[in-house]
Scaffold this active site. Structure first.
Site, PDB file in Angstrom:
ATOM      1  CG  HIS A  36      -1.762   1.357   1.417  1.00  0.00           C
ATOM      2  ND1 HIS A  36      -2.812   1.527   0.594  1.00  0.00           N
ATOM      3  CD2 HIS A  36      -1.617   2.229   2.054  1.00  0.00           C
ATOM      4  CE1 HIS A  36      -3.441   2.592   0.846  1.00  0.00           C
ATOM      5  NE2 HIS A  36      -2.602   3.067   1.678  1.00  0.00           N
ATOM      6  N   GLY A  58       3.090   4.957   4.333  1.00  0.00           N
ATOM      7  CA  GLY A  58       2.572   5.757   5.656  1.00  0.00           C
ATOM      8  C   GLY A  58       1.048   5.483   5.978  1.00  0.00           C
ATOM      9  CD  GLN A  59      -0.333   5.473  11.301  1.00  0.00           C
ATOM     10  OE1 GLN A  59      -0.854   6.485  11.784  1.00  0.00           O
ATOM     11  NE2 GLN A  59       0.046   4.463  12.194  1.00  0.00           N
ATOM     12  CB  SER A  60      -5.122   5.921   5.794  1.00  0.00           C
ATOM     13  OG  SER A  60      -6.106   6.645   5.223  1.00  0.00           O
ATOM     14  N   GLY A  61      -4.238   9.218   5.429  1.00  0.00           N
ATOM     15  CA  GLY A  61      -4.395  10.354   5.973  1.00  0.00           C
ATOM     16  C   GLY A  61      -3.130  11.304   6.162  1.00  0.00           C
ATOM     17  CG  LEU A  62       0.562  10.113   7.905  1.00  0.00           C
ATOM     18  CD1 LEU A  62       1.628   9.157   7.910  1.00  0.00           C
ATOM     19  CD2 LEU A  62       0.573  11.040   9.010  1.00  0.00           C
ATOM     20  N   GLY A  63      -1.247  12.301   3.721  1.00  0.00           N
ATOM     21  CA  GLY A  63      -1.182  13.120   2.544  1.00  0.00           C
ATOM     22  C   GLY A  63      -0.192  12.456   1.345  1.00  0.00           C
ATOM     23  CE  LYS A  64      -0.136   6.435   1.792  1.00  0.00           C
ATOM     24  NZ  LYS A  64      -0.943   6.670   3.072  1.00  0.00           N
ATOM     25  CB  SER A  65      -3.026  11.034  -2.617  1.00  0.00           C
ATOM     26  OG  SER A  65      -3.128   9.433  -2.535  1.00  0.00           O
ATOM     27  CG  ASP A  75      -5.160   2.137  -2.704  1.00  0.00           C
ATOM     28  OD1 ASP A  75      -4.859   2.455  -1.531  1.00  0.00           O
ATOM     29  OD2 ASP A  75      -6.139   1.506  -3.119  1.00  0.00           O
ATOM     30  CD  GLU A  79      -9.443   7.663  -3.360  1.00  0.00           C
ATOM     31  OE1 GLU A  79     -10.621   8.009  -2.547  1.00  0.00           O
ATOM     32  OE2 GLU A  79      -9.044   6.657  -3.333  1.00  0.00           O
ATOM     33  NE  ARG A  99      19.852  18.649  14.935  1.00  0.00           N
ATOM     34  CZ  ARG A  99      20.380  19.926  15.238  1.00  0.00           C
ATOM     35  NH1 ARG A  99      20.699  20.238  16.593  1.00  0.00           N
ATOM     36  NH2 ARG A  99      20.721  21.032  14.531  1.00  0.00           N
TER      37      ARG A  99
END
Length: 320
Positions: free
Chosen positions: A141, A156-163, A180, A205, A248
């Site tokens: 994914h 990354g988790q859904s909702g982090l702004g990958k798209s 996706d 999407e 760092r």
């Protein structure tokens, strides 16, 4: 065990290899598959009775041997000699098909194909085709992109702004391979090839905008059909406390194992004010430099140590 039917092999390569059915149509659903302890390249080869290939290819030398069997010059029983496991026989070089071989394939439901191409070229094409088709695979994914000619998988988790990040990178001239669901195939001992499922090709999407056709919006060069996976960038949600605990210098090189192939990975914290598109580009540029033997972190540490040694020497030489 991954496998394909003779029917699919014929359909996929009919025009490229100039294939035609000669006999054994009822065996079209015979399976060609790779065993765990055998390489894919061993599936195809010239006619071999000792270590039979699943795809037996008849070239000039093999055709001459079959001809000598037919004329009785060689005293072997044809049916006993050919009583070996095989899924498909291909007569190459535009050679005529032995009548005994045709009858045998028809009686035993073994597809018999002909080709006008030379057998070495035909076998090379089929080996590459089978290596791609029967490769071990998995689905990840994320969003798979071509950034500076480097295959980058953003996870990354859904909702982090990958798209949204992918859309920003595409607008900066980079290309989309898959959104996706990313199909990854192990096409070599240390090589993973990423592709897009046919249903999802060209689409991205984005929350609030829905499904976008990237090819229509940004043009043909914004889409790539496949790419070798070089780098994984994992997005993680971050707060002030998380940012303070980050290493760092990032001395340790991170990798992720997919289908027993280690892939370089980078973790990018997602926080307010961070320009992720620029960070991804910088991570890819840094990866390219590391491939060329240039490590910025190591260079900085060496410069720091050299500076410390010089100061120590100055202090030792300073008169009391």
């Amino acid at each position: 065990m991954p496998s394909i039917s003779v029917r699919r092999l014929y359909t996929d390569n009919q025009h490229k290899l100039q294939l035609a059915w000669a006999a054994g149509n009822s065996g079209a659903d015979n399976r060609i598959g790779v065993e765990a302890d055998k390489p894919i390249l061993a599936l195809v080869g010239h006619l071999n009775f000792i270590h039979p290939n699943q795809i037996q290819v008849v070239g000039a030398a093999e055709a001459e041997y079959l001809s000598r069997l037919e004329t009785g010059e060689l005293h072997y029983e044809f049916s006993e000699l050919f009583d070996i496991p095989m899924a498909l026989v291909i007569v190459a070089n535009g050679l005529s098909v032995s009548s005994k071989l045709r009858d045998y394939c028809h009686s035993n439901n073994i597809p018999l194909l002909t080709s006008t191409l030379e057998s070495p070229y035909l076998m090379d094409v089929l080996r590459i085709y089978l290596q791609r088709t029967l490769a071990a695979s998995t689905v990840k994914h994320g969003v798979f992109l071509d950034v500076f000619e480097i295959g980058v998988l953003i996870t990354g988790q859904s909702g982090l702004g990958k798209s949204e990040l992918a859309l920003e990178l595409i607008s900066r001239g980079h290309s989309l391979i898959a959104d996706d669901s990313v199909e990854l195939f192990r096409t070599g001992p240390e090589m993973l090839e990423g592709r897009c499922p046919p249903m999802l090709r060209d689409f991205l999407e984005v929350r609030g905008l829905g499904v976008l056709n990237i090819r229509h919006i940004f043009g043909e060069t914004s889409i790539r059909p496949k790419k070798i996976l070089h780098l994984i960038i994992n997005l993680v949600a971050a707060n002030d406390e998380y940012m303070k605990q980050l290493d760092r210098l990032s001395i340790r090189t991170e990798t992720e194992s997919i289908l027993n192939v280690n892939v370089r990975s980078v973790t990018l914290p997602v926080a307010v004010g961070r320009n992720l598109a620029v960070l991804v580009e910088a991570a890819v540029r840094n990866y390219i430099l590391q491939l060329r033997g240039k490590d910025s972190t190591r260079e900085f540490l060496e410069r720091h140590q050299s500076f410390m040694r010089e100061n120590e020497q100055k202090n030792e030489n300073r008169p009391d």
